[in-house]
Design a protein around this motif. Structure first.
Motif, PDB file in Angstrom:
ATOM      1  N   ALA A 273       0.825  -1.212   0.000  1.00 40.86           N
ATOM      2  CA  ALA A 273       0.000   0.000   0.000  1.00 40.86           C
ATOM      3  C   ALA A 273       0.859   1.261   0.000  1.00 40.86           C
ATOM      4  O   ALA A 273       0.541   2.253  -0.674  1.00 40.86           O
ATOM      5  CB  ALA A 273      -0.936  -0.009   1.206  1.00 40.86           C
ATOM      6  N   LEU A 274       1.959   1.250   0.764  1.00 42.53           N
ATOM      7  CA  LEU A 274       2.836   2.407   0.817  1.00 42.53           C
ATOM      8  C   LEU A 274       3.483   2.662  -0.544  1.00 42.53           C
ATOM      9  O   LEU A 274       3.605   3.814  -0.992  1.00 42.53           O
ATOM     10  CB  LEU A 274       3.906   2.185   1.890  1.00 42.53           C
ATOM     11  CG  LEU A 274       4.774   3.375   2.278  1.00 42.53           C
ATOM     12  CD1 LEU A 274       3.928   4.491   2.878  1.00 42.53           C
ATOM     13  CD2 LEU A 274       5.852   2.928   3.275  1.00 42.53           C
TER      14      LEU A 274
ATOM     15  N   ARG B 159      -7.104   3.862   1.877  1.00 39.05           N
ATOM     16  CA  ARG B 159      -7.147   2.397   1.956  1.00 39.05           C
ATOM     17  C   ARG B 159      -7.316   1.942   3.395  1.00 39.05           C
ATOM     18  O   ARG B 159      -8.092   1.010   3.684  1.00 39.05           O
ATOM     19  CB  ARG B 159      -5.877   1.806   1.340  1.00 39.05           C
ATOM     20  CG  ARG B 159      -5.799   0.294   1.383  1.00 39.05           C
ATOM     21  CD  ARG B 159      -4.694  -0.214   0.491  1.00 39.05           C
ATOM     22  NE  ARG B 159      -4.434  -1.627   0.699  1.00 39.05           N
ATOM     23  CZ  ARG B 159      -3.639  -2.367  -0.073  1.00 39.05           C
ATOM     24  NH1 ARG B 159      -3.033  -1.803  -1.121  1.00 39.05           N
ATOM     25  NH2 ARG B 159      -3.432  -3.646   0.193  1.00 39.05           N
ATOM     26  N   MET B 160      -6.641   2.590   4.315  1.00 35.49           N
ATOM     27  CA  MET B 160      -6.752   2.209   5.716  1.00 35.49           C
ATOM     28  C   MET B 160      -8.124   2.587   6.289  1.00 35.49           C
ATOM     29  O   MET B 160      -8.666   1.862   7.131  1.00 35.49           O
ATOM     30  CB  MET B 160      -5.629   2.848   6.525  1.00 35.49           C
ATOM     31  CG  MET B 160      -4.242   2.301   6.206  1.00 35.49           C
ATOM     32  SD  MET B 160      -4.014   0.531   6.540  1.00 35.49           S
ATOM     33  CE  MET B 160      -4.281  -0.205   4.899  1.00 35.49           C
TER      34      MET B 160
ATOM     35  N   ALA C 119     -13.316   0.481   8.147  1.00 30.05           N
ATOM     36  CA  ALA C 119     -14.770   0.316   8.012  1.00 30.05           C
ATOM     37  C   ALA C 119     -15.161  -1.157   7.978  1.00 30.05           C
ATOM     38  O   ALA C 119     -16.226  -1.542   8.471  1.00 30.05           O
ATOM     39  CB  ALA C 119     -15.255   1.025   6.748  1.00 30.05           C
ATOM     40  N   ALA C 120     -14.301  -2.008   7.415  1.00 32.99           N
ATOM     41  CA  ALA C 120     -14.611  -3.437   7.291  1.00 32.99           C
ATOM     42  C   ALA C 120     -14.061  -4.261   8.449  1.00 32.99           C
ATOM     43  O   ALA C 120     -14.382  -5.448   8.566  1.00 32.99           O
ATOM     44  CB  ALA C 120     -14.042  -3.963   5.973  1.00 32.99           C
ATOM     45  N   SER C 121     -13.264  -3.648   9.323  1.00 28.14           N
ATOM     46  CA  SER C 121     -12.473  -4.410  10.280  1.00 28.14           C
ATOM     47  C   SER C 121     -13.308  -5.229  11.255  1.00 28.14           C
ATOM     48  O   SER C 121     -12.990  -6.392  11.523  1.00 28.14           O
ATOM     49  CB  SER C 121     -11.544  -3.468  11.052  1.00 28.14           C
ATOM     50  OG  SER C 121     -10.757  -4.166  11.979  1.00 28.14           O
ATOM     51  N   ASP C 122     -14.369  -4.672  11.802  1.00 22.94           N
ATOM     52  CA  ASP C 122     -15.177  -5.436  12.755  1.00 22.94           C
ATOM     53  C   ASP C 122     -15.772  -6.677  12.090  1.00 22.94           C
ATOM     54  O   ASP C 122     -15.852  -7.753  12.703  1.00 22.94           O
ATOM     55  CB  ASP C 122     -16.293  -4.570  13.334  1.00 22.94           C
ATOM     56  CG  ASP C 122     -15.804  -3.637  14.440  1.00 22.94           C
ATOM     57  OD1 ASP C 122     -14.615  -3.730  14.809  1.00 22.94           O
ATOM     58  OD2 ASP C 122     -16.614  -2.810  14.909  1.00 22.94           O
ATOM     59  N   GLY C 123     -16.177  -6.538  10.841  1.00 22.84           N
ATOM     60  CA  GLY C 123     -16.712  -7.692  10.114  1.00 22.84           C
ATOM     61  C   GLY C 123     -15.650  -8.736   9.855  1.00 22.84           C
ATOM     62  O   GLY C 123     -15.909  -9.943   9.964  1.00 22.84           O
ATOM     63  N   TRP C 124     -14.458  -8.288   9.499  1.00 24.15           N
ATOM     64  CA  TRP C 124     -13.364  -9.238   9.281  1.00 24.15           C
ATOM     65  C   TRP C 124     -13.034  -9.993  10.558  1.00 24.15           C
ATOM     66  O   TRP C 124     -12.795 -11.209  10.540  1.00 24.15           O
ATOM     67  CB  TRP C 124     -12.118  -8.502   8.788  1.00 24.15           C
ATOM     68  CG  TRP C 124     -12.232  -7.968   7.396  1.00 24.15           C
ATOM     69  CD1 TRP C 124     -13.127  -8.340   6.438  1.00 24.15           C
ATOM     70  CD2 TRP C 124     -11.401  -6.959   6.796  1.00 24.15           C
ATOM     71  NE1 TRP C 124     -12.915  -7.618   5.278  1.00 24.15           N
ATOM     72  CE2 TRP C 124     -11.861  -6.781   5.474  1.00 24.15           C
ATOM     73  CE3 TRP C 124     -10.335  -6.193   7.252  1.00 24.15           C
ATOM     74  CZ2 TRP C 124     -11.265  -5.863   4.603  1.00 24.15           C
ATOM     75  CZ3 TRP C 124      -9.738  -5.286   6.399  1.00 24.15           C
ATOM     76  CH2 TRP C 124     -10.203  -5.121   5.078  1.00 24.15           C
TER      77      TRP C 124
ATOM     78  N   VAL D  10      -3.357  -2.523  11.681  1.00 23.70           N
ATOM     79  CA  VAL D  10      -2.678  -2.498  12.980  1.00 23.70           C
ATOM     80  C   VAL D  10      -1.382  -1.688  12.877  1.00 23.70           C
ATOM     81  O   VAL D  10      -1.057  -0.882  13.760  1.00 23.70           O
ATOM     82  CB  VAL D  10      -2.380  -3.923  13.460  1.00 23.70           C
ATOM     83  CG1 VAL D  10      -1.597  -3.897  14.774  1.00 23.70           C
ATOM     84  CG2 VAL D  10      -3.666  -4.729  13.618  1.00 23.70           C
ATOM     85  N   LEU D  11      -0.641  -1.895  11.794  1.00 20.23           N
ATOM     86  CA  LEU D  11       0.609  -1.159  11.602  1.00 20.23           C
ATOM     87  C   LEU D  11       0.356   0.327  11.381  1.00 20.23           C
ATOM     88  O   LEU D  11       1.117   1.171  11.865  1.00 20.23           O
ATOM     89  CB  LEU D  11       1.380  -1.759  10.431  1.00 20.23           C
ATOM     90  CG  LEU D  11       1.771  -3.230  10.599  1.00 20.23           C
ATOM     91  CD1 LEU D  11       2.441  -3.741   9.331  1.00 20.23           C
ATOM     92  CD2 LEU D  11       2.693  -3.423  11.802  1.00 20.23           C
ATOM     93  N   TYR D  12      -0.713   0.643  10.662  1.00 19.16           N
ATOM     94  CA  TYR D  12      -1.073   2.053  10.479  1.00 19.16           C
ATOM     95  C   TYR D  12      -1.394   2.689  11.834  1.00 19.16           C
ATOM     96  O   TYR D  12      -0.930   3.802  12.145  1.00 19.16           O
ATOM     97  CB  TYR D  12      -2.276   2.170   9.543  1.00 19.16           C
ATOM     98  CG  TYR D  12      -2.711   3.587   9.271  1.00 19.16           C
ATOM     99  CD1 TYR D  12      -2.083   4.368   8.317  1.00 19.16           C
ATOM    100  CD2 TYR D  12      -3.780   4.148   9.974  1.00 19.16           C
ATOM    101  CE1 TYR D  12      -2.484   5.676   8.067  1.00 19.16           C
ATOM    102  CE2 TYR D  12      -4.193   5.450   9.737  1.00 19.16           C
ATOM    103  CZ  TYR D  12      -3.547   6.209   8.782  1.00 19.16           C
ATOM    104  OH  TYR D  12      -3.952   7.506   8.542  1.00 19.16           O
TER     105      TYR D  12
END
Length: 502
Positions: free
Chosen positions: A355-356, A369-370, A375-380, A413-415
């Motif tokens: 991504a970078l 992108r992050m 936005a999708a993280s809880d679903g993932w 997480v890294l972001y």
């Protein structure tokens, strides 16, 4: 000076004595029934084996020129016992074993589950080095998504992640036990053979040729690669004179050159981010196969031909996926996961640098992108577990472990970490991580401890939320970011239609 004979190690001497006794019917074994073992990985409970550490593999493989027929092989394993062993288990399936020796002496063997259980003529002492040799076949047929051999349009390649190397050769098939590899592959002389590491010569036998390759750094079994086909090997120089070799179908040589020549620039870019490239060579292997993924096999990343020929994939996207697999040479290959629950360190970092790179070279916003990942993280997390505590894969589809949460969900997480500790501290952490754990294995706990050391403060609460909780924590610096309801994420279309970057 008088000749001083070095006495045989006690266990070696005992083996010879016991072999004589056994041949006379004087030794009887009373061991429990053989059973598959494992090293306790919660995601792959029967993967790997306790009691020994593999030092080196030597694979002697003969390819018959037909990728629907079994290959004849002898796998030699040099190992050091870490416990006293009456038996030792190897991971192996999808092949037929015809003989096993331990230090040159015939050993009993039996299959149990996906383990080859070997009983030497005398127990092995802790600390002793042994050589196990297995004569076997290696079957390249079977469903493509089970891994192992990949049948290409003109031969074979390998895709062993996560637990499929033992479908090709007997091994201690877990990344926690890395070892050096030597490959000796015999194939019809009109074909080209390439494997991990650097070439050490070839011998022509007329109709067949034997090619030898050797790694200069230890490697996890899942990263082994052998390519056999009607190929051309393209050589060029990378940073600091690094040998770069790409493997491509001879018919595609010119068509693929615009992609192949990008690799030295990719290497330069990654070295600016995290430091020197960790291995002896690098290159891409473009296979005429439909795998559905790309894979970071050590020193020679595997790519589907289609990712370079499908017009629907934008140039910037393909370029960044090439960087994704290259980034794995540091994150996942040189620094390997101690357990498969540490997979987020591999895929999160590779996705981060993908991504970078896309932001710096193609103007594709990292923040956007992050934000979409957030936005999708809880679903993932609901679908596959949090990044550092993933749900086990489906038993009949092991690559289901490679879910969105370990890709952009872990890059997120890294972001968040960069937001929390600052850009300079983050860059220091990344460079120290790959330098201090080079050629080794490491855990999530190792990473979080180093992050706290670099930041100069306790990050326990930060990492607990970002790595282990069911709900995604608030993003530092972006209190307005929101994660969609889980139900909406589950029904949303996939963000990508391109093959998975391994």
């Amino acid at each position: 000076m008088p000749l001083v004979r070095t006495p045989l190690p006690r266990a070696r001497w005992l083996r010879s004595a016991v072999l004589v006794a056994a041949s006379a019917g004087l030794v009887a074994a009373a061991l429990p029934a053989p059973a598959p073992l494992g090293i306790g990985d919660p995601l792959f409970p029967h993967l790997g084996n306790p009691g020994y550490d593999v030092l080196a593999y030597t694979l002697d493989v003969a390819y018959p020129g037909d990728n629907t027929k079994p290959l004849a092989a002898v796998t030699r394993i040099d190992a050091r016992a870490t416990d006293d062993l009456e038996r030792l288990n190897l991971d192996f399936t999808h092949g037929t074993v015809s003989a096993v020796t331990v230090d040159g002496l015939p050993a009993e063997y039996v299959t149990s589950g996906e383990d080859l259980v070997v009983t030497p003529v005398v127990p092995i002492d802790a600390g002793e080095e042994v050589e196990i040799a297995v004569t076997h076949t290696s079957d390249p047929t079977g469903p493509a998504d089970t891994g192992g051999w990949v049948r290409t349009g003109d031969g074979l390649a390998m895709a062993n992640q996560a637990d499929a190397a033992h479908r090709v050769f007997p091994s201690n098939d877990h990344p926690a036990d890395k070892a050096y590899f030597t490959f000796r592959i015999t194939a019809p002389s009109e074909l080209t053979v390439v494997a991990n590491g650097l070439p050490e010569g070839r011998v022509d036998h007329g109709a067949t040729t034997t090619w030898t390759y050797r790694t200069q750094h230890p490697m996890a079994t899942e990263l082994a690669q052998i390519s056999i086909g009607r190929s051309t090997v393209v050589h060029r120089a990378g940073p600091h004179g690094l040998p770069v070799r790409d493997v491509v179908a001879t018919a595609d040589r010119e068509r693929m050159e615009p992609w192949l020549r990008r690799t030295p620039g990719h290497l330069e870019w990654m070295e600016k981010q995290v430091g020197p490239y960790p291995f002896e060579t690098y290159g891409v292997l473009i296979a005429d196969a439909d795998t559905g993924f790309e894979l970071e096999t050590q020193t020679l990343s595997l790519f589907e031909r289609g990712i370079f020929t499908e017009p629907a994939y934008p140039e910037w996207y393909v370029d960044s996926v090439m960087v994704h697999e290259l980034a794995h040479q540091w994150f996942g290959d040189s620094v390997s996961p101690r357990t498969w629950s540490d997979l987020w360190l591999n895929e999160g970092h590779a996705s981060w640098y993908e991504a970078l790179y896309a932001e710096e070279t193609a103007g594709k916003s990292l923040e956007a992108r992050m934000k979409a990942a957030y936005a999708a993280s809880d679903g993932w997390r609901a679908a596959g577990g949090p990044p550092a505590a993933p749900e086990p894969p489906s038993p009949d589809h092991k690559i289901s472990l490679f879910r969105p949460v370990v890709y952009d969900g872990s890059a997120l997480v890294l972001y968040a970490l960069r937001q929390e500790i600052g850009t300079e501290a983050f860059r220091t952490l990344e460079r120290r991580w790959v330098a201090e754990h080079r050629d080794g294995t490491a855990t999530t706990a190792d990473f979080t401890a180093l992050a706290g050391e670099v930041a100069g403060r306790d990050l326990t609460a930060f990492f607990r939320g970002w790595l282990y909780e069911a709900k995604t924590p608030a993003m530092p610096g972006h209190p307005d970011w929101r994660s969609r309801p889980v139900e909406a994420t589950r029904t949303a279309p996939a963000a990508r239609t391109a093959p998975k970057a391994g």
